[in-house]
Design a protein around this motif. Structure first.
Motif, PDB file in Angstrom:
ATOM      1  N   ASP A   1     -12.194   7.016 -32.461  1.00 43.32           N
ATOM      2  CA  ASP A   1     -12.298   5.649 -32.971  1.00 43.32           C
ATOM      3  C   ASP A   1     -13.683   5.316 -33.519  1.00 43.32           C
ATOM      4  O   ASP A   1     -13.895   4.198 -33.987  1.00 43.32           O
ATOM      5  CB  ASP A   1     -11.979   4.641 -31.856  1.00 43.32           C
ATOM      6  CG  ASP A   1     -10.557   4.778 -31.351  1.00 43.32           C
ATOM      7  OD1 ASP A   1      -9.695   5.240 -32.118  1.00 43.32           O
ATOM      8  OD2 ASP A   1     -10.319   4.420 -30.181  1.00 43.32           O
ATOM      9  N   MET A   2     -14.628   6.228 -33.467  1.00 43.10           N
ATOM     10  CA  MET A   2     -16.021   5.898 -33.763  1.00 43.10           C
ATOM     11  C   MET A   2     -16.357   5.815 -35.247  1.00 43.10           C
ATOM     12  O   MET A   2     -17.090   4.920 -35.661  1.00 43.10           O
ATOM     13  CB  MET A   2     -16.969   6.888 -33.092  1.00 43.10           C
ATOM     14  CG  MET A   2     -17.016   6.764 -31.583  1.00 43.10           C
ATOM     15  SD  MET A   2     -17.430   5.114 -30.995  1.00 43.10           S
ATOM     16  CE  MET A   2     -19.090   4.933 -31.607  1.00 43.10           C
ATOM     17  N   GLU A   3     -15.869   6.737 -36.047  1.00 39.17           N
ATOM     18  CA  GLU A   3     -16.270   6.738 -37.460  1.00 39.17           C
ATOM     19  C   GLU A   3     -15.837   5.446 -38.134  1.00 39.17           C
ATOM     20  O   GLU A   3     -14.718   4.975 -37.945  1.00 39.17           O
ATOM     21  CB  GLU A   3     -15.721   7.967 -38.177  1.00 39.17           C
ATOM     22  CG  GLU A   3     -16.427   9.237 -37.722  1.00 39.17           C
ATOM     23  CD  GLU A   3     -16.091  10.463 -38.531  1.00 39.17           C
ATOM     24  OE1 GLU A   3     -15.453  10.340 -39.591  1.00 39.17           O
ATOM     25  OE2 GLU A   3     -16.470  11.555 -38.098  1.00 39.17           O
ATOM     26  N   ASN A   4     -16.766   4.845 -38.883  1.00 44.52           N
ATOM     27  CA  ASN A   4     -16.576   3.568 -39.572  1.00 44.52           C
ATOM     28  C   ASN A   4     -16.387   2.406 -38.599  1.00 44.52           C
ATOM     29  O   ASN A   4     -15.764   1.402 -38.941  1.00 44.52           O
ATOM     30  CB  ASN A   4     -15.404   3.637 -40.561  1.00 44.52           C
ATOM     31  CG  ASN A   4     -15.662   4.628 -41.656  1.00 44.52           C
ATOM     32  OD1 ASN A   4     -16.739   4.633 -42.235  1.00 44.52           O
ATOM     33  ND2 ASN A   4     -14.705   5.485 -41.922  1.00 44.52           N
ATOM     34  N   THR A   5     -16.935   2.538 -37.404  1.00 44.38           N
ATOM     35  CA  THR A   5     -16.875   1.480 -36.402  1.00 44.38           C
ATOM     36  C   THR A   5     -18.283   0.981 -36.122  1.00 44.38           C
ATOM     37  O   THR A   5     -19.214   1.770 -35.982  1.00 44.38           O
ATOM     38  CB  THR A   5     -16.241   2.004 -35.092  1.00 44.38           C
ATOM     39  OG1 THR A   5     -14.902   2.392 -35.364  1.00 44.38           O
ATOM     40  CG2 THR A   5     -16.253   0.957 -34.017  1.00 44.38           C
ATOM     41  N   LEU A   6     -18.431  -0.344 -36.038  1.00 39.95           N
ATOM     42  CA  LEU A   6     -19.705  -0.967 -35.706  1.00 39.95           C
ATOM     43  C   LEU A   6     -19.671  -1.385 -34.237  1.00 39.95           C
ATOM     44  O   LEU A   6     -18.814  -2.162 -33.833  1.00 39.95           O
ATOM     45  CB  LEU A   6     -19.957  -2.192 -36.594  1.00 39.95           C
ATOM     46  CG  LEU A   6     -21.266  -2.932 -36.363  1.00 39.95           C
ATOM     47  CD1 LEU A   6     -22.454  -2.052 -36.752  1.00 39.95           C
ATOM     48  CD2 LEU A   6     -21.277  -4.235 -37.147  1.00 39.95           C
ATOM     49  N   VAL A   7     -20.594  -0.856 -33.456  1.00 41.37           N
ATOM     50  CA  VAL A   7     -20.721  -1.202 -32.044  1.00 41.37           C
ATOM     51  C   VAL A   7     -21.922  -2.135 -31.910  1.00 41.37           C
ATOM     52  O   VAL A   7     -23.028  -1.780 -32.308  1.00 41.37           O
ATOM     53  CB  VAL A   7     -20.929   0.058 -31.172  1.00 41.37           C
ATOM     54  CG1 VAL A   7     -21.130  -0.313 -29.714  1.00 41.37           C
ATOM     55  CG2 VAL A   7     -19.759   1.012 -31.332  1.00 41.37           C
TER      56      VAL A   7
END
Length: 125
Positions: A63-69
């Motif tokens: 779920d990380m790619e293209n995700t803003l944390v």
């Protein structure tokens, strides 16, 4: 502020950063946004880990790619686990604050200058 946006590339084996809490050199609250561009690792979870409320917080790598944390990096302990051979992680790091004026605290000003010297080669920025 030269720290407001940076690209972090973890490309070599052992690239990572140990447990830490970021400093806050602003008058306002400090938030960090980490946009994952690429996380090609062997783990089921992201290399980014956070320690909050006495619990290890992890995110699913898929779920990380293209995700803003977004998180309060000056209050939440976090790390990036070391890369293994052939692994890569590329992120864009953003700093957000509700009051971007520099802190009037001389220790925070000195800290900011040290960070700028270490990461950007300039003590005066």
């Amino acid at each position: 502020d030269i720290n407001k946006v940076s690209i972090l590339c973890y490309l070599q084996p052992r690239d990572g950063i140990g447990w830490h809490v970021d400093g806050n050199c602003y008058r306002g609250s400090r938030w960090v946004g980490i946009l994952t561009v690429r996380e090609n690792t062997q783990s089921a979870t992201s290399k980014l880990q956070m320690w909050q409320d006495r619990q290890l917080r992890t995110l699913e790598r898929a779920d990380m790619e293209n995700t803003l944390v977004l998180f309060r990096a000056d209050q939440i302990k976090h790390r990036v686990l070391p890369m293994a051979e052939g692994e890569t992680r590329i992120v864009v790091n953003f700093i957000f604050t509700d009051d971007p004026r520099p802190s009037t605290n001389p220790l925070k000003a000195f800290y900011r200058r040290c960070v700028n010297l270490f990461f950007y080669g300039s003590f005066t920025r």
